[in-house]
Design a protein around this motif. Structure first.
Motif, PDB file in Angstrom:
ATOM      1  N   LEU A  43       9.929   9.629 -23.731  1.00 43.23           N
ATOM      2  CA  LEU A  43       9.271   8.731 -24.670  1.00 43.23           C
ATOM      3  C   LEU A  43       8.496   7.626 -23.947  1.00 43.23           C
ATOM      4  N   PHE A  44       9.113   7.051 -22.912  1.00 41.82           N
ATOM      5  CA  PHE A  44       8.504   5.914 -22.212  1.00 41.82           C
ATOM      6  C   PHE A  44       7.742   6.316 -20.949  1.00 41.82           C
ATOM      7  N   GLU A  45       7.790   7.623 -20.633  1.00 45.99           N
ATOM      8  CA  GLU A  45       7.128   8.135 -19.430  1.00 45.99           C
ATOM      9  C   GLU A  45       7.612   7.405 -18.176  1.00 45.99           C
ATOM     10  N   VAL A  46       8.947   7.330 -18.070  1.00 53.45           N
ATOM     11  CA  VAL A  46       9.601   6.762 -16.896  1.00 53.45           C
ATOM     12  C   VAL A  46      10.684   7.738 -16.449  1.00 53.45           C
ATOM     13  N   SER A  47      11.336   7.448 -15.356  1.00 53.12           N
ATOM     14  CA  SER A  47      12.396   8.324 -14.874  1.00 53.12           C
ATOM     15  C   SER A  47      13.679   8.129 -15.679  1.00 53.12           C
ATOM     16  N   ARG A  48      14.517   9.148 -15.636  1.00 52.23           N
ATOM     17  CA  ARG A  48      15.831   9.064 -16.271  1.00 52.23           C
ATOM     18  C   ARG A  48      16.613   7.889 -15.680  1.00 52.23           C
ATOM     19  N   GLN A  49      16.505   7.688 -14.361  1.00 58.11           N
ATOM     20  CA  GLN A  49      17.235   6.607 -13.691  1.00 58.11           C
ATOM     21  C   GLN A  49      16.785   5.238 -14.191  1.00 58.11           C
ATOM     22  N   THR A  50      15.514   5.104 -14.536  1.00 61.78           N
ATOM     23  CA  THR A  50      15.026   3.838 -15.103  1.00 61.78           C
ATOM     24  C   THR A  50      15.742   3.549 -16.420  1.00 61.78           C
ATOM     25  N   ILE A  51      15.901   4.581 -17.239  1.00 60.62           N
ATOM     26  CA  ILE A  51      16.594   4.419 -18.522  1.00 60.62           C
ATOM     27  C   ILE A  51      18.060   4.064 -18.294  1.00 60.62           C
ATOM     28  N   VAL A  52      18.705   4.726 -17.335  1.00 61.42           N
ATOM     29  CA  VAL A  52      20.098   4.408 -17.013  1.00 61.42           C
ATOM     30  C   VAL A  52      20.211   2.930 -16.625  1.00 61.42           C
ATOM     31  N   GLY A  53      19.257   2.453 -15.851  1.00 63.95           N
ATOM     32  CA  GLY A  53      19.234   1.030 -15.488  1.00 63.95           C
ATOM     33  C   GLY A  53      19.021   0.126 -16.685  1.00 63.95           C
ATOM     34  N   ASP A  54      18.108   0.537 -17.587  1.00 58.78           N
ATOM     35  CA  ASP A  54      17.881  -0.246 -18.815  1.00 58.78           C
ATOM     36  C   ASP A  54      19.155  -0.354 -19.640  1.00 58.78           C
ATOM     37  N   ILE A  55      19.861   0.754 -19.776  1.00 60.82           N
ATOM     38  CA  ILE A  55      21.113   0.749 -20.545  1.00 60.82           C
ATOM     39  C   ILE A  55      22.129  -0.184 -19.870  1.00 60.82           C
ATOM     40  N   ALA A  56      22.211  -0.124 -18.553  1.00 64.92           N
ATOM     41  CA  ALA A  56      23.138  -1.004 -17.821  1.00 64.92           C
ATOM     42  C   ALA A  56      22.795  -2.471 -18.068  1.00 64.92           C
ATOM     43  N   LEU A  57      21.510  -2.798 -18.058  1.00 61.53           N
ATOM     44  CA  LEU A  57      21.099  -4.180 -18.317  1.00 61.53           C
ATOM     45  C   LEU A  57      21.413  -4.597 -19.749  1.00 61.53           C
ATOM     46  N   LEU A  58      21.210  -3.704 -20.710  1.00 61.06           N
ATOM     47  CA  LEU A  58      21.572  -4.014 -22.099  1.00 61.06           C
ATOM     48  C   LEU A  58      23.070  -4.267 -22.224  1.00 61.06           C
ATOM     49  N   ARG A  59      23.866  -3.435 -21.562  1.00 64.08           N
ATOM     50  CA  ARG A  59      25.324  -3.633 -21.601  1.00 64.08           C
ATOM     51  C   ARG A  59      25.713  -4.963 -20.973  1.00 64.08           C
ATOM     52  N   ALA A  60      25.016  -5.331 -19.903  1.00 66.28           N
ATOM     53  CA  ALA A  60      25.318  -6.591 -19.213  1.00 66.28           C
ATOM     54  C   ALA A  60      25.063  -7.797 -20.116  1.00 66.28           C
TER      55      ALA A  60
ATOM     56  N   MET B 241       4.309  -0.859 -19.900  1.00 69.52           N
ATOM     57  CA  MET B 241       5.318  -1.538 -20.685  1.00 69.52           C
ATOM     58  C   MET B 241       6.359  -2.139 -19.733  1.00 69.52           C
ATOM     59  N   GLN B 242       6.677  -3.371 -19.957  1.00 70.67           N
ATOM     60  CA  GLN B 242       7.667  -4.065 -19.141  1.00 70.67           C
ATOM     61  C   GLN B 242       9.087  -3.652 -19.531  1.00 70.67           C
ATOM     62  N   GLY B 243      10.014  -3.833 -18.598  1.00 69.17           N
ATOM     63  CA  GLY B 243      11.397  -3.440 -18.819  1.00 69.17           C
ATOM     64  C   GLY B 243      12.029  -4.098 -20.028  1.00 69.17           C
ATOM     65  N   ILE B 244      11.789  -5.368 -20.235  1.00 68.83           N
ATOM     66  CA  ILE B 244      12.398  -6.088 -21.352  1.00 68.83           C
ATOM     67  C   ILE B 244      11.909  -5.513 -22.679  1.00 68.83           C
ATOM     68  N   GLU B 245      10.615  -5.218 -22.765  1.00 69.94           N
ATOM     69  CA  GLU B 245      10.070  -4.629 -23.985  1.00 69.94           C
ATOM     70  C   GLU B 245      10.658  -3.232 -24.219  1.00 69.94           C
ATOM     71  N   ARG B 246      10.780  -2.441 -23.150  1.00 68.29           N
ATOM     72  CA  ARG B 246      11.363  -1.098 -23.252  1.00 68.29           C
ATOM     73  C   ARG B 246      12.825  -1.187 -23.691  1.00 68.29           C
ATOM     74  N   GLN B 247      13.557  -2.121 -23.135  1.00 66.14           N
ATOM     75  CA  GLN B 247      14.967  -2.282 -23.502  1.00 66.14           C
ATOM     76  C   GLN B 247      15.111  -2.666 -24.969  1.00 66.14           C
ATOM     77  N   GLN B 248      14.211  -3.501 -25.471  1.00 61.32           N
ATOM     78  CA  GLN B 248      14.266  -3.886 -26.884  1.00 61.32           C
ATOM     79  C   GLN B 248      14.021  -2.675 -27.784  1.00 61.32           C
ATOM     80  N   ILE B 249      13.087  -1.823 -27.396  1.00 61.53           N
ATOM     81  CA  ILE B 249      12.806  -0.614 -28.182  1.00 61.53           C
ATOM     82  C   ILE B 249      13.989   0.353 -28.112  1.00 61.53           C
ATOM     83  N   ILE B 250      14.585   0.484 -26.920  1.00 62.56           N
ATOM     84  CA  ILE B 250      15.780   1.331 -26.766  1.00 62.56           C
ATOM     85  C   ILE B 250      16.873   0.837 -27.708  1.00 62.56           C
ATOM     86  N   LYS B 251      17.103  -0.466 -27.697  1.00 63.98           N
ATOM     87  CA  LYS B 251      18.131  -1.063 -28.559  1.00 63.98           C
ATOM     88  C   LYS B 251      17.857  -0.748 -30.032  1.00 63.98           C
ATOM     89  N   GLU B 252      16.617  -0.940 -30.472  1.00 66.97           N
ATOM     90  CA  GLU B 252      16.253  -0.679 -31.864  1.00 66.97           C
ATOM     91  C   GLU B 252      16.444   0.791 -32.222  1.00 66.97           C
TER      92      GLU B 252
END
Length: 169
Positions: free
Chosen positions: A29-46, A1-12
């Motif tokens: 849920l996404f089988e990634v690291s916690r730090q990856t999620i922290v980065g996804d959240i930062a990108l969503l906030r941006a 799963m690509q980051g953009i798709e994961r971020q959209q699911i996180i948002k939903e």
């Protein structure tokens, strides 16, 4: 799963969640690291998403009509009483603030809206044996409170005053 798709699911998931969701829960849920999620959240906030980071996890900001800072002073042993008293009258505790002689205003996000939020925060405090910001100022600190009705703030001030916690100069 690509980051953009994961971020959209996180948002939903955050938009539809009734409680906070931790980075660890998303990581599993996404089988990634916690730090990856922290980065996804930062990108969503941006991109302008209004996502709060609380001690319990992430959630969308829940705007309330009114806000006010209150100044209090008490010991660490009285923290649970203070926070639960505020929740009991229907206010939310958004942050804690102290005036530091070198650094100026220091803030810590709390985002406490329910008794369960307070319980989780107290458990985390006890578990980590961390220092409270108010330990820097002999217990003197401020909270940004949010609420829907002016009576809620007045009741919060009254209850804190009855407990001897509301600061009077």
């Amino acid at each position: 799963m690509q980051g953009i798709e994961r971020q959209q699911i996180i948002k939903e998931k955050l938009l539809n969640a009734e409680t906070t969701i931790s980075a660890n829960q998303f990581a599993k849920l996404f089988e990634v690291s916690r730090q990856t999620i922290v980065g996804d959240i930062a990108l969503l906030r941006a991109t302008g998403e209004k996502i709060d980071s609380t001690p319990q996890g992430y959630r969308y900001q829940q705007p309330r009509a009114l806000s006010q800072i209150v100044v209090v002073q008490h010991t660490a042993d009285q923290m649970a009483l203070e926070l639960n008293t505020l929740i009991d009258v229907g206010v939310s505790i958004e942050d804690v603030q102290v005036e530091h002689p070198i650094y100026g205003l220091l803030k810590g996000a709390l985002s406490l809206h329910t008794k369960a939020d307070v319980e989780h925060f107290i458990d985390k405090y006890n578990e980590t044996q961390g220092e409270l910001l108010s330990s820097l100022t002999n217990g003197l600190h401020m909270h940004l409170l949010t609420y829907d009705e002016p009576d809620q703030l007045e009741m919060a001030r009254q209850k804190l005053d009855e407990l001897g916690m509301l600061y009077h100069n």
